[in-house]
Design a protein around this motif. Sequence first.
Motif, short mmCIF file in Angstrom:
data_model
loop_
_atom_site.label_atom_id
_atom_site.label_comp_id
_atom_site.label_asym_id
_atom_site.label_seq_id
_atom_site.Cartn_x
_atom_site.Cartn_y
_atom_site.Cartn_z
N TYR A 152 -7.33 -0.74 19.69
CA TYR A 152 -6.09 -0.66 18.92
C TYR A 152 -5.12 -1.80 19.25
N PRO A 153 -5.55 -3.05 19.09
CA PRO A 153 -4.68 -4.18 19.42
C PRO A 153 -3.51 -4.33 18.45
N PHE A 154 -2.40 -4.82 18.98
CA PHE A 154 -1.20 -5.05 18.18
C PHE A 154 -0.45 -6.25 18.75
N MET A 198 2.54 -11.68 22.79
CA MET A 198 1.68 -10.81 23.57
C MET A 198 0.80 -9.95 22.67
N LEU A 199 -0.38 -9.62 23.18
CA LEU A 199 -1.28 -8.70 22.51
C LEU A 199 -1.33 -7.42 23.32
N TYR A 200 -0.96 -6.30 22.70
CA TYR A 200 -0.99 -4.99 23.35
C TYR A 200 -2.24 -4.24 22.91
N TYR A 201 -2.78 -3.41 23.80
CA TYR A 201 -3.96 -2.62 23.48
C TYR A 201 -4.10 -1.51 24.51
N THR A 202 -4.91 -0.52 24.18
CA THR A 202 -5.17 0.57 25.12
C THR A 202 -6.58 0.43 25.68
N GLU A 203 -6.70 0.73 26.97
CA GLU A 203 -7.99 0.67 27.64
C GLU A 203 -8.06 1.80 28.64
#
Length: 370
Positions: free
Chosen positions: A252-254, A259-264
Amino acid sequence: MKYRVFSAVLGAVLAAASLSACSDHNTSDYEETTTAPTEETISETEVTTEAETTEPVTNNDKKKNSSAHKNSPSEEAVLNRQTILFTMDNGDYVYSAFVNETDGLKEVYVRDSRKGKAEELKLPESSLVMYSDGEKLYYYSPNEGLCEYDDGKSSLISKETKSEDEIPLRESFYFTEDTIYFAVSNDDGTEIKSVDYSGKLSDEVYTTEHRNAKIVGTYDDKLVCSYSIGTNEYICIFDGKKAPTEQKIGRYPFISGDMLYYTELNKLSCMPLDGGEAETVVDEKCTDYCFYNGKLIYTDGTAVFEADGKGSGSPLLDAKDLNKCDYISNISVSGGKLFVCGGSGAYWKCISETDEDGKVAEEIYAGVER
């Protein structure tokens, strides 16, 4: 982003309209049927939008001292997020709703004036509204492709946008001020093409050997895409005629500023798009997040928090603060307002507007238990 469904009571059933597909740049009028519902059944297929003027919170002091403009999601990025509802320029809300019919529930889209009046939009059956510029809506018709809806009239943008398999994910499209990018998969991978709003197809095509690639957005005149290999997610950055650069990320990158945010592993991380090490923004469980009024807001599925810049957050709202809810489905920002969707069981859903302190300002939708 994940597709999620939010349902609530509509009570007075929205009249079912005869639904037909739109034709290429036609001028056929789709009249909207008007009802005065006293209850509502809402189904939302998409989630999470961000406010325009925000400053992400991280553990890195240098990034925290960066200007809000540099690290804020652009308006373009915000408008391309999956959203619970669309806020129109005149204050109306557009959202999907279930109406009862003899053979069960049927999903439609309605335009709600928020003054006791809701109009059903006469879109082709199973259509998915993907984007709004505040005046017009852009939706995907399973039979024809990406279409424009304006004041009761529908027209096909381009037949090139039609997927042969099924309704594509929202992330298969990306809307800019003058261009619409769309991803088309085939046996050789994915082609990313673009059209203008008149439907004129560009000669420029981006290709990747990976199927089902998605469009993350644009950054510094570069196109950023993502794709999955097994359980891993990667981004691919196209920079003119240079070979695309690739890097492993989370889900789910944004793009927010540079900056690139994502969940891991259910944790929220970020990394510089220009290169550099990734860092954890939220150590705790994060199932959804958004940027609102200069703050990073996230949920762990049971409550909503404001990130504190130290890997955790301060609680703002609990699921039980919403009407009959025991979990949080998602959070999002639309029209500069923060919305929280909660639920209970399989069918009860409630969408409420909250302020930055977590206080419920207005209940927008509430549904029934089945």
